[in-house]
Write an enzyme that holds these catalytic residues in place. Sequence first.
Site, PDB file in Angstrom:
ATOM      1  N   CYS A 162      -6.413  87.735  24.776  1.00  0.00           N
ATOM      2  CA  CYS A 162      -7.685  87.013  24.850  1.00  0.00           C
ATOM      3  C   CYS A 162      -8.536  87.254  23.610  1.00  0.00           C
ATOM      4  N   CYS A 219      -8.461  83.359  24.059  1.00  0.00           N
ATOM      5  CA  CYS A 219      -9.767  82.788  24.418  1.00  0.00           C
ATOM      6  C   CYS A 219     -10.803  82.844  23.292  1.00  0.00           C
ATOM      7  N   LYS A 263      -9.940  80.996  19.941  1.00  0.00           N
ATOM      8  CA  LYS A 263      -9.799  79.584  20.342  1.00  0.00           C
ATOM      9  C   LYS A 263     -11.167  78.938  20.589  1.00  0.00           C
ATOM     10  N   TYR A 283      -2.431  73.818  28.465  1.00  0.00           N
ATOM     11  CA  TYR A 283      -3.669  74.405  27.925  1.00  0.00           C
ATOM     12  C   TYR A 283      -3.589  74.637  26.402  1.00  0.00           C
ATOM     13  N   GLU A 342      -5.583  72.365  23.667  1.00  0.00           N
ATOM     14  CA  GLU A 342      -6.756  73.004  23.042  1.00  0.00           C
ATOM     15  C   GLU A 342      -6.571  73.134  21.529  1.00  0.00           C
ATOM     16  N   HIS A 399     -32.911  68.279  35.781  1.00  0.00           N
ATOM     17  CA  HIS A 399     -32.946  67.051  35.002  1.00  0.00           C
ATOM     18  C   HIS A 399     -33.498  67.309  33.614  1.00  0.00           C
ATOM     19  N   GLU A 451     -26.321  67.949  36.884  1.00  0.00           N
ATOM     20  CA  GLU A 451     -27.015  67.323  38.021  1.00  0.00           C
ATOM     21  C   GLU A 451     -26.213  66.146  38.583  1.00  0.00           C
TER      22      GLU A 451
HETATM   23  P1  FAD Z   1      -2.817  90.787  27.408  1.00  0.00           P
HETATM   24  O1  FAD Z   1      -4.231  90.456  27.113  1.00  0.00           O
HETATM   25  O2  FAD Z   1      -1.777  89.929  26.771  1.00  0.00           O
HETATM   26  O3  FAD Z   1      -2.601  92.306  26.983  1.00  0.00           O
HETATM   27  C1  FAD Z   1      -1.347  92.928  26.995  1.00  0.00           C
HETATM   28  C2  FAD Z   1      -1.331  94.020  25.937  1.00  0.00           C
HETATM   29  O4  FAD Z   1      -0.192  94.857  26.142  1.00  0.00           O
HETATM   30  C3  FAD Z   1      -1.192  93.461  24.534  1.00  0.00           C
HETATM   31  O5  FAD Z   1      -2.091  94.080  23.660  1.00  0.00           O
HETATM   32  C4  FAD Z   1       0.246  93.785  24.155  1.00  0.00           C
HETATM   33  O6  FAD Z   1       0.424  93.912  22.775  1.00  0.00           O
HETATM   34  C5  FAD Z   1       0.423  95.106  24.893  1.00  0.00           C
HETATM   35  N1  FAD Z   1       1.817  95.487  25.139  1.00  0.00           N
HETATM   36  C6  FAD Z   1       2.848  94.690  25.478  1.00  0.00           C
HETATM   37  N2  FAD Z   1       3.961  95.413  25.647  1.00  0.00           N
HETATM   38  C7  FAD Z   1       3.621  96.707  25.400  1.00  0.00           C
HETATM   39  C8  FAD Z   1       4.337  97.925  25.418  1.00  0.00           C
HETATM   40  N3  FAD Z   1       5.631  97.962  25.727  1.00  0.00           N
HETATM   41  N4  FAD Z   1       3.682  99.070  25.107  1.00  0.00           N
HETATM   42  C9  FAD Z   1       2.366  99.050  24.786  1.00  0.00           C
HETATM   43  N5  FAD Z   1       1.642  97.931  24.765  1.00  0.00           N
HETATM   44  C10 FAD Z   1       2.257  96.759  25.075  1.00  0.00           C
HETATM   45  N6  FAD Z   1      -7.754  82.777  29.435  1.00  0.00           N
HETATM   46  C11 FAD Z   1      -8.990  82.449  29.851  1.00  0.00           C
HETATM   47  O7  FAD Z   1      -9.430  82.922  30.906  1.00  0.00           O
HETATM   48  N7  FAD Z   1      -9.789  81.607  29.109  1.00  0.00           N
HETATM   49  C12 FAD Z   1      -9.373  81.070  27.936  1.00  0.00           C
HETATM   50  O8  FAD Z   1     -10.122  80.294  27.307  1.00  0.00           O
HETATM   51  C13 FAD Z   1      -8.075  81.390  27.478  1.00  0.00           C
HETATM   52  N8  FAD Z   1      -7.633  80.906  26.309  1.00  0.00           N
HETATM   53  C14 FAD Z   1      -6.380  81.253  25.875  1.00  0.00           C
HETATM   54  C15 FAD Z   1      -5.943  80.703  24.674  1.00  0.00           C
HETATM   55  C16 FAD Z   1      -4.682  81.014  24.211  1.00  0.00           C
HETATM   56  C17 FAD Z   1      -4.211  80.423  22.893  1.00  0.00           C
HETATM   57  C18 FAD Z   1      -3.846  81.895  24.958  1.00  0.00           C
HETATM   58  C19 FAD Z   1      -2.484  82.253  24.452  1.00  0.00           C
HETATM   59  C20 FAD Z   1      -4.286  82.436  26.146  1.00  0.00           C
HETATM   60  C21 FAD Z   1      -5.549  82.118  26.625  1.00  0.00           C
HETATM   61  N9  FAD Z   1      -6.035  82.621  27.839  1.00  0.00           N
HETATM   62  C22 FAD Z   1      -7.273  82.270  28.267  1.00  0.00           C
HETATM   63  C23 FAD Z   1      -5.207  83.519  28.676  1.00  0.00           C
HETATM   64  C24 FAD Z   1      -5.646  84.993  28.491  1.00  0.00           C
HETATM   65  O9  FAD Z   1      -5.657  85.310  27.117  1.00  0.00           O
HETATM   66  C25 FAD Z   1      -4.660  85.892  29.224  1.00  0.00           C
HETATM   67  O10 FAD Z   1      -4.565  85.461  30.561  1.00  0.00           O
HETATM   68  C26 FAD Z   1      -5.113  87.355  29.216  1.00  0.00           C
HETATM   69  O11 FAD Z   1      -5.249  87.840  27.913  1.00  0.00           O
HETATM   70  C27 FAD Z   1      -4.095  88.217  29.987  1.00  0.00           C
HETATM   71  O12 FAD Z   1      -4.493  89.556  29.967  1.00  0.00           O
HETATM   72  P2  FAD Z   1      -3.431  90.725  30.244  1.00  0.00           P
HETATM   73  O13 FAD Z   1      -4.216  91.975  30.341  1.00  0.00           O
HETATM   74  O14 FAD Z   1      -2.553  90.357  31.357  1.00  0.00           O
HETATM   75  O15 FAD Z   1      -2.491  90.757  28.953  1.00  0.00           O
HETATM   76  P1  NDP Z   2       2.335  76.360  30.015  1.00  0.00           P
HETATM   77  O1  NDP Z   2       3.483  77.068  30.572  1.00  0.00           O
HETATM   78  O2  NDP Z   2       1.152  76.082  30.865  1.00  0.00           O
HETATM   79  O3  NDP Z   2       2.832  74.944  29.430  1.00  0.00           O
HETATM   80  C1  NDP Z   2       3.931  74.803  28.596  1.00  0.00           C
HETATM   81  C2  NDP Z   2       3.966  73.394  28.024  1.00  0.00           C
HETATM   82  O4  NDP Z   2       5.074  73.280  27.120  1.00  0.00           O
HETATM   83  C3  NDP Z   2       4.169  72.321  29.085  1.00  0.00           C
HETATM   84  O5  NDP Z   2       3.482  71.158  28.697  1.00  0.00           O
HETATM   85  C4  NDP Z   2       5.696  72.100  29.044  1.00  0.00           C
HETATM   86  O6  NDP Z   2       6.081  70.824  29.465  1.00  0.00           O
HETATM   87  C5  NDP Z   2       5.964  72.252  27.554  1.00  0.00           C
HETATM   88  N1  NDP Z   2       7.318  72.689  27.234  1.00  0.00           N
HETATM   89  C6  NDP Z   2       7.971  73.757  27.726  1.00  0.00           C
HETATM   90  N2  NDP Z   2       9.187  73.857  27.144  1.00  0.00           N
HETATM   91  C7  NDP Z   2       9.287  72.825  26.272  1.00  0.00           C
HETATM   92  C8  NDP Z   2      10.310  72.389  25.376  1.00  0.00           C
HETATM   93  N3  NDP Z   2      11.455  73.049  25.267  1.00  0.00           N
HETATM   94  N4  NDP Z   2      10.099  71.294  24.630  1.00  0.00           N
HETATM   95  C9  NDP Z   2       8.934  70.624  24.738  1.00  0.00           C
HETATM   96  N5  NDP Z   2       7.913  70.987  25.554  1.00  0.00           N
HETATM   97  C10 NDP Z   2       8.110  72.072  26.321  1.00  0.00           C
HETATM   98  O7  NDP Z   2       1.944  77.190  28.733  1.00  0.00           O
HETATM   99  P2  NDP Z   2       0.686  77.383  27.802  1.00  0.00           P
HETATM  100  O8  NDP Z   2       1.220  78.228  26.723  1.00  0.00           O
HETATM  101  O9  NDP Z   2       0.001  76.126  27.436  1.00  0.00           O
HETATM  102  O10 NDP Z   2      -0.326  78.233  28.680  1.00  0.00           O
HETATM  103  C11 NDP Z   2       0.035  79.479  29.244  1.00  0.00           C
HETATM  104  C12 NDP Z   2      -1.084  79.972  30.110  1.00  0.00           C
HETATM  105  O11 NDP Z   2      -2.114  80.510  29.294  1.00  0.00           O
HETATM  106  C13 NDP Z   2      -1.760  78.898  30.945  1.00  0.00           C
HETATM  107  O12 NDP Z   2      -1.101  78.736  32.180  1.00  0.00           O
HETATM  108  C14 NDP Z   2      -3.150  79.414  31.103  1.00  0.00           C
HETATM  109  O13 NDP Z   2      -3.272  80.119  32.321  1.00  0.00           O
HETATM  110  C15 NDP Z   2      -3.362  80.345  29.927  1.00  0.00           C
HETATM  111  N6  NDP Z   2      -4.325  79.703  29.021  1.00  0.00           N
HETATM  112  C16 NDP Z   2      -5.603  79.507  29.479  1.00  0.00           C
HETATM  113  C17 NDP Z   2      -6.518  78.826  28.709  1.00  0.00           C
HETATM  114  C18 NDP Z   2      -7.892  78.582  29.240  1.00  0.00           C
HETATM  115  O14 NDP Z   2      -8.288  79.205  30.206  1.00  0.00           O
HETATM  116  N7  NDP Z   2      -8.670  77.674  28.648  1.00  0.00           N
HETATM  117  C19 NDP Z   2      -6.171  78.321  27.386  1.00  0.00           C
HETATM  118  C20 NDP Z   2      -4.806  78.593  26.996  1.00  0.00           C
HETATM  119  C21 NDP Z   2      -3.937  79.261  27.811  1.00  0.00           C
HETATM  120  P3  NDP Z   2       6.488  70.492  31.005  1.00  0.00           P
HETATM  121  O15 NDP Z   2       5.209  70.285  31.759  1.00  0.00           O
HETATM  122  O16 NDP Z   2       7.321  69.268  30.875  1.00  0.00           O
HETATM  123  O17 NDP Z   2       7.260  71.679  31.505  1.00  0.00           O
END
Ligand code: FAD
Ligand code: NDP
Length: 529
Positions: free
Chosen positions: A78, A83, A86, A235, A239, A504, A509
């Site tokens: 995140c 998050c 992004k 997502y 985004e 408003h 609203e």
């Molecule tokens: P993480 O935050 O992934 O933390 C896991 C940590 O463990 C990492 O630092 C990793 O390096 C470490 N780790 C892994 N393996 C090991 C190991 N073997 N030993 C030691 N350390 C290790 N969520 C939202 O709510 N709002 C958003 O707007 C949003 N935007 C997102 C945008 C993107 C592009 C992405 C990819 C995700 C987004 N998410 C968003 C999802 C959110 O980031 C994740 O759901 C959240 O970070 C999950 O938290 P976590 O604690 O499960 O894991």
């Molecule tokens: P998702 O698993 O939600 O989506 C993967 C996407 O990639 C789908 O559209 C899928 O299509 C497509 N796809 C998968 N494999 C292939 C392939 N081989 N070729 C072409 N297209 C493919 O993953 P995201 O990484 O987008 O998000 C992961 C999670 O991260 C989300 O579920 C969300 O919870 C979290 N997140 C939250 C955000 C927020 O809160 N604003 C922002 C970003 C991430 P198909 O539907 O056909 O399988």
Amino acid sequence: MAAALRSPGARFRWRARALWGGARGAAGQQDYDLLVIGGGSGGLACAKEAAQLGKKVAVVDYVEPSPRGTTWGLGGTCVNVGCIPKKLMHQAALLGTMIRDAPHYGWELAQPTPHSWRKMAEAVQNHVKSLNWGHRVQLQDRKVKYFNIKASFVNKHTVRGVTKDGKETLLSAEHIVIATGGRPRYPMHVEGALEYGITSDDIFWLKESPGKTHLSGCFVQAEAQEQGLVVGASYVALECAGFLTGLGLDTTIMMRSIPLRGFDQQMSSLVTEHMAAHGTRFLRGCIPLRVGRLPDGQLQVTWEDLTASKENTGTFDTVLWAVGRAPETGSLALEKAGVSTDPHSQKVLVDAQEATSVPHIFAIGDVAEGRPELTPTAVMAGKLLAQRLCHQSSDLMDYDNVPTTVFTPLEYGCVGLSEEAAVARHGQEHVEVYHAYYKPLEFTVAERDASQCYIKMVCLREPPQLVLGLHFLGPNAGEVTQGFALGIKCGTSYQQVMRTVGIHPTCAEEVAKLRISKRSGLDPTVTGC
Ligand code: FAD
Ligand code: NDP
């Protein structure tokens, strides 16, 4: 605060304990009450809460560089590659739209108004680094021991950690929480995917723009050739493509099936319709086949158009894979502790207590099977788990009615059931959908198109008409949805929402004014104010 943390850049020091022969910790005295593997959203929240409640806690966190070599600090996905960067880049793109609005409101801006990716990226990255620092300070303040090591299990109570330089240490604990999150997948069957593509782990840390832009009229426009290709339609894909388009880069989304699987599909179509109307190109029903590099440095992508059953090619500056995420379980040696994973997803199997197949080992956040991949759910699950472990509470995490927002250029916020899910669960006859197309006031003077600004509330039909889901497409959707999420969590009814006095003039609203049901067939366009 420790002296080591006072001066910026000072290295955080910890003494690696030498690895000794027999693994300890199988029974008897442990080093820590709680050991958290993973210093991301869930892990840090759990560790801090448990320490605050008097437990001896350690957190281990280690970031494996992306295949492109991108790496980052403490805080997890995140903070570093999710998050936070992004939302800031989304904000940069929204500002571009406001710059275009500004002359309508009397601002006389210098023409043209270029955007510098380098400056934006530097500012975003500096903010992220300040958050990394803040997390380390918070751990220090709460007396949580932090180890920058990659962890794997030795047995049910012991974890081996390895530093970047290969030094090993053993840590044992009474309770262990797995919070290792996930990393982006690469479509390995696509030739050249790993070699030439990047993912969301890289995009926020690029120093230079992922595509060239040029200046035209009052705003930065992309050159008339393809620049960035984003593969995927959920997502991350929508985004990233949204802010890249908003920053003036010509961006194409390659979508193999539907957008935003699992979300309300009427809303999802409006999201992509708005993106298409504002410059993002869509290749629908297409899958990538190969990527190669041309002599001029550009990437040539070959894809299959599934509807026309033919191959096409195009050239791009950047290819971003956004095809989903894989849990970080592969290198944890979970079998040594007896922790079970789902054979399909590879995520850790958990029960309502977040306990794994081993009762004193837990898993939270993205790594746990069946959990939403969202920061606030990981944080709340982590805090509640810590409270249960410290016998402060027996409350379980409730994963129902979790609100979320997709930060596309026109934001989509929702909570509760989609219309499809409500109909599937309760039957068409028992579901009433109230809806409205509305025009945000700020769009009027700026003459912005509001065709996709739409709200719908999905309710039970029988009075008092329990609200099952709310879907909001428009500016500041996250802010709007958060407030209504409380009501829906508390079991609010349509009648109560209608008795809520609006503020408003706002977009929020409009939710409290949803009078037209889909069943009535009346025009849901809001007229007047
Ligand atoms: P993480 O935050 O992934 O933390 C896991 C940590 O463990 C990492 O630092 C990793 O390096 C470490 N780790 C892994 N393996 C090991 C190991 N073997 N030993 C030691 N350390 C290790 N969520 C939202 O709510 N709002 C958003 O707007 C949003 N935007 C997102 C945008 C993107 C592009 C992405 C990819 C995700 C987004 N998410 C968003 C999802 C959110 O980031 C994740 O759901 C959240 O970070 C999950 O938290 P976590 O604690 O499960 O894991
Ligand atoms: P998702 O698993 O939600 O989506 C993967 C996407 O990639 C789908 O559209 C899928 O299509 C497509 N796809 C998968 N494999 C292939 C392939 N081989 N070729 C072409 N297209 C493919 O993953 P995201 O990484 O987008 O998000 C992961 C999670 O991260 C989300 O579920 C969300 O919870 C979290 N997140 C939250 C955000 C927020 O809160 N604003 C922002 C970003 C991430 P198909 O539907 O056909 O399988």
